[in-house]
Scaffold this motif. Structure first.
Motif, PDB file in Angstrom:
ATOM      1  N   SER A 194       3.236   0.446 -17.114  1.00  0.00           N
ATOM      2  CA  SER A 194       3.765   0.375 -18.491  1.00  0.00           C
ATOM      3  C   SER A 194       2.693   0.687 -19.522  1.00  0.00           C
ATOM      4  CB  SER A 194       4.380  -1.004 -18.763  1.00  0.00           C
ATOM      5  OG  SER A 194       5.449  -1.242 -17.883  1.00  0.00           O
ATOM      6  N   ILE A 195       1.783   1.598 -19.152  1.00  0.00           N
ATOM      7  CA  ILE A 195       0.739   2.057 -20.072  1.00  0.00           C
ATOM      8  C   ILE A 195       1.071   3.485 -20.494  1.00  0.00           C
ATOM      9  CG2 ILE A 195      -1.701   2.598 -20.353  1.00  0.00           C
ATOM     10  CD1 ILE A 195      -2.291   0.442 -18.252  1.00  0.00           C
ATOM     11  N   ALA A 196       1.178   3.704 -21.809  1.00  0.00           N
ATOM     12  CA  ALA A 196       1.537   5.022 -22.313  1.00  0.00           C
ATOM     13  C   ALA A 196       0.303   5.889 -22.506  1.00  0.00           C
ATOM     14  CB  ALA A 196       2.286   4.888 -23.638  1.00  0.00           C
ATOM     15  N   VAL A 197       0.391   7.123 -22.046  1.00  0.00           N
ATOM     16  CA  VAL A 197      -0.618   8.135 -22.363  1.00  0.00           C
ATOM     17  C   VAL A 197      -0.005   9.014 -23.443  1.00  0.00           C
ATOM     18  CG1 VAL A 197      -2.048  10.012 -21.489  1.00  0.00           C
ATOM     19  CG2 VAL A 197      -1.503   8.056 -20.016  1.00  0.00           C
ATOM     20  N   LEU A 198      -0.584   9.009 -24.621  1.00  0.00           N
ATOM     21  CA  LEU A 198       0.015   9.641 -25.786  1.00  0.00           C
ATOM     22  C   LEU A 198      -0.435  11.093 -25.933  1.00  0.00           C
ATOM     23  CD1 LEU A 198      -0.543   6.643 -28.221  1.00  0.00           C
ATOM     24  CD2 LEU A 198       1.529   7.181 -26.923  1.00  0.00           C
ATOM     25  N   GLU A 199       0.528  11.947 -26.287  1.00  0.00           N
ATOM     26  CA  GLU A 199       0.307  13.379 -26.537  1.00  0.00           C
ATOM     27  C   GLU A 199      -0.136  14.134 -25.287  1.00  0.00           C
ATOM     28  OE1 GLU A 199      -1.712  14.560 -30.093  1.00  0.00           O
ATOM     29  OE2 GLU A 199      -1.093  12.765 -31.206  1.00  0.00           O
TER      30      GLU A 199
END
Length: 794
Positions: free
Chosen positions: A103-108
């Motif tokens: 549940s860790i977002a990697v953005l862009e």
């Protein structure tokens, strides 16, 4: 060798992960000819909230070529982030998928390298190339800067093929360049090869096999080297058939520069729809280009569009006559088939020229930052403009889906007051939603910043409790830049550029309301639409305080009845006075009450000397988005206008549309109409209008998908395809399409195989009567009363 400085226009772009790092390739059109720019060893970047650093670094231990750096950036939740830098772009996608399980977002991570390289340098399509190493027509590791003024002279070829009814390739035509040619399957006739007639200035080249045709086509592309390939349904039909033909005969189809193949891709949601990225060349379909430029036609077939724009068409007949004639020409008169083939290419070239489609496509690319043959893409265009500006304000973008999809208010539609009116003027807010964004500072970053500001003087209050920063925002400046550019384009009478700018600006509110956009937020789009509601209501109140009556309004337009008949010049003067007073009122109100600069501007649109607003069928309630009027411009020129009525809709028969136009025009012009109604009904019953009885409707699903409710067009299509199968012709309607049929005493029957008597009563009661009653009842009359005696006599 070091490159000299030159300007170019980006035709195509792509990336790949090479051993030394991600590699970016741009093909440019320049005054010196086509050039390829290659940027090697590029590093790709994404972002992760700093609180997840330990989890991130544990994943990076086993991933060489990736590193973490401290950055002065944060998320929309005010969480600081760190940058993740990767040697290969695919590593970012792999990392995003791995961390998603925690549940860790990697953005862009989904921003493609060739797009990020351009957007972060504020480049859209025109580029200035500086430095680098030059090797022939390739420049390696140069610097790119914006050159927004540069437009190239492009070499364009129109491509069209002819096939059998089973899509077996017969001929390939290429027109628009010096080497005009048709490649024809078959052996040449004995004696010298001549063009099909004295006026046909093209070469007819016979090819013994389809493989030879493909090889000749590849050689033609290399020899002539066009920048742009245009056609009609050119990707979904022509290029697809050429690729399949090449595959079937063991040849390579190499239409790209450097004899490279098409990088075929399928649409993620549209089954069977193909994209055809072609290295170094734009591929522009005329249908897609017309739709992107918001042209409208009853049908986008080449025949319909060419007849409408050029006054001429292909004129071989219907689909079956066409296929039969193509087959006859292929078997017995190949020069005539070649002439027909290349004439289609000519029609496409002339349509592009008439509609200025190529200019529009280039201006659209320069405005949006999208590849010129990428249609749609309003979300991508928004991101291209917004991301680099947002980064400079210290923010990174959220991922798609961060905010769950939720309904929000649309445009304001005022209740209408049905009836006939004299002297109605329409005022229209110029670019309403972009103007609201500029005036009230509606912005994704501005909303985030606004939630952290305590000083009311630094905030702009929006609907539903939203607040926006007065100083930290991106979108108002983007809209301002585009708006000024559009004013300049209009001053220079550059209609393609003006249209491209208008479409981009008007797309922004919709983008903020699209769940597929990373900036989707119901609060943002509601801050625009609800402000529009408020503006329209305040405008209505202003008008009515002046003694006039608002009888309808729709999103950005208000219809004002002047209360009595006005001469045309007088009506225009009243409208001009209202425009000035409303605009002055907005300027004062926004300055004095909100300390905001006014970019809202209402304009005079139309004076209707006669106007009709119908009721919803079967009720006394006024309809919406449906009206007709006799407009009169400042010079006194009159024009009938129809919006949303049967006259303007393709799913009603020509019988109904012609009747509605005739009845309304007679009433508006003060001419006798009762005999017209009776005579029209009698002529219909007598069979004198049979050519107007054809329904043309679209099948939106596969035929076998209609199980319970089977509408008339589906019944007609099934009859047609049963007949086609019996006579050994291809079935036309199994996967949707358009069907033409008439209503008979045995139900709907397609034109291909109609044999029953026409049901004239159906056309009177289902087509003419509803239209007539909507118009006649406000005047105390009815269709039945005007036609009963005629029907009895008949």
């Amino acid at each position: 060798m070091t490159s000299t400085e030159l300007k170019g226009f980006i035709l195509t772009r792509r990336w790949r992960d090479a051993p030394a790092g991600t590699e970016i390739e741009y093909w440019l059109a320049t005054d010196a000819g086509p050039m390829k720019v290659v940027l090697t060893s590029q590093t790709c970047v994404a972002f992760v909230e700093i609180r997840h650093r330990a989890s991130l670094e544990s994943h990076l231990v086993a991933k060489p070529g990736m590193q973490v750096r401290e950055l002065a950036l944060k998320t929309f939740h005010h969480e600081p982030v760190i940058g993740v830098y990767a040697k290969h772009f695919r590593q970012l996608g792999q990392l995003a998928r791995a961390l998603q399980t925690q549940s860790i977002a990697v953005l862009e991570a989904d921003v493609r390298p060739h797009d990020r390289h351009l957007m972060e340098r504020f480049i859209t399509a025109g580029v200035l190339v500086e430095g680098g190493r030059t090797d022939g027509h390739t420049i390696v590791d140069c610097t790119l800067k914006p050159a927004p003024e540069f437009r190239p002279a492009l070499r364009v070829v129109s491509l069209d093929i002819e096939t059998s009814q089973h899509e077996e390739l017969y001929s390939i035509a290429l027109d628009g360049m010096r080497d005009r040619v048709v490649f024809m399957l078959g052996e040449p006739p004995s004696g010298p090869q001549l063009a099909p007639d004295e006026t046909a200035d093209f070469a007819l080249v016979y090819c013994p096999t389809r493989k030879a045709m493909i090889e000749q086509l590849n050689d033609w592309f290399e020899r002539n080297d066009p920048d742009v390939v245009i056609g009609w349904n050119v990707i979904q039909f022509d290029l697809r058939v050429l690729q399949k033909t090449a595959d079937d005969c063991g040849a390579q189809f190499l239409p790209g520069r450097e004899r490279r193949p098409i990088d075929w891709r399928t649409h993620p949601r549209k089954q069977g729809y193909l994209f055809a990225p072609t290295p170094g060349r734009l591929v522009i379909d005329g249908i897609d280009a017309l739709k992107a430029a918001v042209w409208s036609f009853p049908s986008f077939s080449l025949e319909t569009v060419s007849q409408t724009l050029l006054g001429e068409g292909k004129a071989i007949g219907d689909e079956y006559d066409k296929m039969a004639e193509i087959e006859r020409r292929y078997q017995h008169d190949k020069p005539a088939l070649a002439l027909y083939n290349i004439r289609d290419c000519e029609l496409v070239l002339r349509i592009f020229d008439k509609a200025k489609l190529l200019q529009f496509v280039l201006e659209r690319a320069q405005v949006t930052g999208l590849q010129a043959d990428h249609f749609g893409g309003s979300i991508a265009a928004f991101s291209h403009h917004y991301l680099p500006r947002m980064h400079r304000l210290g923010y990174v973008a959220p991922n798609v889906g961060e905010i769950p999809s939720k309904a929000f208010p649309g445009g304001y539609v005022m209740d209408s007051k049905p009836g006939f009116y004299d002297s109605v003027v329409v005022l229209d807010y110029k670019s309403l939603y972009p103007s609201i964004i500029r005036t009230f500072l509606v912005d994704p970053v501005g909303l985030v910043e606004g939630s952290n500001i305590d000083d009311p003087a630094m905030l702009v209050k929006g609907p539903q409790g939203t607040t926006f920063s007065r100083t930290q925002h991106c979108l108002p400046e983007i809209v301002t830049t585009l708006s000024r550019a559009r004013d300049e384009a209009k001053r220079q009478r550059n209609e393609p550029l003006s249209q491209a700018l208008k479409l981009l600006m008007n797309s922004f509110a919709g983008v903020l309301g699209a769940a597929e956009c990373r900036f989707f937020n119901p609060k943002l789009v509601s801050a625009v639409t609800l402000r529009g509601h408020e503006m329209m209501k305040l405008t209505r109140d202003f008008v009515e305080r002046r003694g006039y009556q608002a009888i309808y309004g729709d999103t950005d337009s208000i219809f004002i009845w002047l209360g009595r008949t006005h001469a045309n010049q007088e009506a225009h003067a009243v409208a001009a006075s209202l425009v000035k007073d409303i605009n002055d009122w907005w300027t004062r109100t926004l300055r004095d009450e909100h300390n905001l600069e006014n970019f809202l501007e209402i304009e005079f649109d139309t004076h209707y000397s006669k106007f009709f607003m119908p009721t919803i069928r079967g009720s006394d309630v006024g309809s919406k988005k449906r009206y007709a009027g006799l407009s009169t411009d400042a010079a006194g020129k009159e024009e009938m206008v129809y919006r949303g009525l049967e006259m303007a809709r393709s799913d009603w028969t020509p019988l109904a549309r012609q009747f509605q136009e005739g009845l309304l025009s007679r009433i508006f012009q003060g001419e006798p109409y009762r005999d017209f109604v009776a005579d029209y009904a009698q002529s219909t019953l007598a069979g004198r209008k049979d050519d107007l009885l054809i329904y043309r409707k679209r099948l939106r699903h596969r035929l076998d998908a209609y199980l319970v409710n089977v509408p008339p067009q589906v019944r007609a299509a099934r009859i047609a395809d049963e007949y086609n199968a019996r006579v050994n012709r291809p079935r036309q309607y199994q996967n949707g399409g358009w069907i033409r049929y008439v209503m008979t005493q045995n139900g709907p029957e397609p034109l291909e195989t109609r044999h029953s008597r026409i049901d004239y009563e159906h056309y009177l009661t289902k087509q003419l009567q509803p239209i007539a009653n909507a118009i006649l009842q406000p005047m105390g009359e009815s269709f039945t009363a005007l036609t009963t005696s005629q029907k009895v006599l008949f």
